[in-house]
Design an enzyme around this catalytic site. Structure first.
Site, PDB file in Angstrom:
ATOM      1  N   THR A   1       0.816  -1.215   0.000  1.00  0.00           N
ATOM      2  CA  THR A   1       0.000   0.000   0.000  1.00  0.00           C
ATOM      3  C   THR A   1       0.846   1.259   0.000  1.00  0.00           C
ATOM      4  O   THR A   1       0.496   2.259  -0.639  1.00  0.00           O
ATOM      5  CB  THR A   1      -0.946   0.001   1.210  1.00  0.00           C
ATOM      6  OG1 THR A   1      -1.859  -1.098   1.103  1.00  0.00           O
ATOM      7  CG2 THR A   1      -1.745   1.295   1.294  1.00  0.00           C
TER       8      THR A   1
ATOM      9  N   THR B   1       1.080  -4.195   4.385  1.00  0.00           N
ATOM     10  CA  THR B   1       0.816  -4.561   5.778  1.00  0.00           C
ATOM     11  C   THR B   1       0.066  -5.872   5.923  1.00  0.00           C
ATOM     12  O   THR B   1      -0.028  -6.402   7.037  1.00  0.00           O
ATOM     13  CB  THR B   1       0.024  -3.449   6.484  1.00  0.00           C
ATOM     14  OG1 THR B   1      -1.229  -3.247   5.811  1.00  0.00           O
ATOM     15  CG2 THR B   1       0.809  -2.146   6.498  1.00  0.00           C
ATOM     16  N   ASP B   2      -0.477  -6.426   4.822  1.00  0.00           N
ATOM     17  CA  ASP B   2      -1.202  -7.699   4.932  1.00  0.00           C
ATOM     18  C   ASP B   2      -0.348  -8.775   5.588  1.00  0.00           C
ATOM     19  O   ASP B   2      -0.849  -9.570   6.392  1.00  0.00           O
ATOM     20  CB  ASP B   2      -1.634  -8.183   3.542  1.00  0.00           C
ATOM     21  CG  ASP B   2      -2.894  -7.504   3.048  1.00  0.00           C
ATOM     22  OD1 ASP B   2      -3.528  -6.777   3.834  1.00  0.00           O
ATOM     23  OD2 ASP B   2      -3.241  -7.704   1.871  1.00  0.00           O
TER      24      ASP B   2
END
Length: 333
Positions: A20, A96-97
């Site tokens: 992201t 960040t997943d």
């Protein structure tokens, strides 16, 4: 502890993996995708060059969900080269997943005292209030801190400094999504400096893989589950993590299957709760923690199922025998 040693002559290598923090909208896509290069990211951060001498390398460019364990093994090789080259610290940017998992896995393999700091963003670069630039700056400021040396792999978001072994993503969208629910953060970044409130004792690294990566899966207990997903795993996977209820409990109907699997491969007993330990001797009913440990399962201790899986993969990939695997979980929980 206050790290008051800001030095713009210190060198920081920023390795970008995508995510992201590197996403924007394009005419060809209805949503955001990874398009920004490392140079784009660094160029968007006011004051970054005043914090350190920063160089950038585009290591990967993909969503965090698409990263693989092999990517992290390659990343660790690059970290070792950076350490040999005398780099003062490394910052890794990614989605960040999977950040809590990739940072933890890197921490299992990382050797030496060179700071390695993972960061990312919860809001993409095109969003109002994008948090990527501030997170990147705070990560670089942490990476050049003398206090960060020897602390293991760190995660910095929202001006909080977390140990990779403790941090978890606790919200799907909030800029404050990352927390260390059991211990709290190790410190904070304020006025351009990393301020550490505590430290962690170092843990011996795991050797890098000597062959193909083993397949390890997670099976989660849920109300009324028949245990169908346990069938056929023998011969298909090299190890298993059970994400059990509460302090380490499963339905009684699972017990025979788990005992048979534990005789064939390492089976790790973790809690699906994600915080708090797996107990050892409080409950005694069939499917309780004491019953399952007596059937040959290995306690994950305080590790959540996702980190327990990564530790088991790394131990199996290093050729570690079963008794040493059980000890390694004990030492790291």
């Amino acid at each position: 502890m206050l790290s008051a040693d800001r030095d713009s002559n210190r060198t920081v290598l920023v390795l970008t993996l995508g995510g992201t923090i590197a996403m924007t909208r394009t005419a060809a896509a209805s949503g955001v995708t990874p398009t920004l290069t490392g140079s784009d990211l660094v160029g968007a951060v006011p004051g970054l060059q005043g914090a350190a001498e920063v160089t950038v390398e585009d290591f990967r460019q993909m969503p965090g969900a698409s990263l693989a364990i092999s990517d992290i093994v390659s990343l660790v090789d690059r970290l070792q080269q950076a350490d040999r080259d005398g780099v003062d610290g490394v910052v890794v940017t990614q989605g960040t997943d999977t950040l809590e998992e990739t940072a933890y896995l890197t921490g299992l393999y990382h050797q030496g005292s060179m700071p390695v700091v993972f960061t990312g963003a919860m809001r993409n670069a095109a969003a109002a209030g994008a948090d990527g630039p501030a997170n990147l700056l705070a990560a670089v400021q942490t990476a050049v801190s003398a206090e960060a040396r020897g602390t293991g792999v760190l995660v910095v978001l929202g001006d909080e400094i977390h140990a990779a072994r403790n941090v978890r993503k606790m919200h799907t969208t909030s800029p404050g999504a990352f927390e260390s629910p059991t211990t709290g953060p190790l410190g904070h970044v304020a006025e351009g400096m990393a301020r550490f409130h505590g430290s962690l004792s170092p843990i011996a690294p795991v050797p890098l893989p000597v062959g193909p990566l083993p397949q390890v899966e997670i099976v989660t207990a849920s109300l009324g589950s028949s245990g169908t997903l346990l069938k056929g795993l023998e011969g298909e996977v090299s190890g298993l993590v059970v994400a059990a209820f509460g302090a380490g409990h499963v339905p009684e109907s699972w017990c025979g299957q788990l005992e048979a699997l534990a005789a064939a491969m390492p089976v790790i007993l973790a809690s699906r709760i994600g915080t708090g330990p797996v107990l050892t001797s409080t409950y005694a009913f069939p499917g309780s923690e004491s019953d399952l440990l007596a059937r040959g399962l290995i306690s994950a201790g305080t590790l959540d199922p996702y980190k327990a899986r990564l530790l088991l993969i790394s131990l199996l990939a290093a050729g570690m025998p079963r008794p040493d695997i059980a000890k390694a979980f004990l030492d790291r929980s």
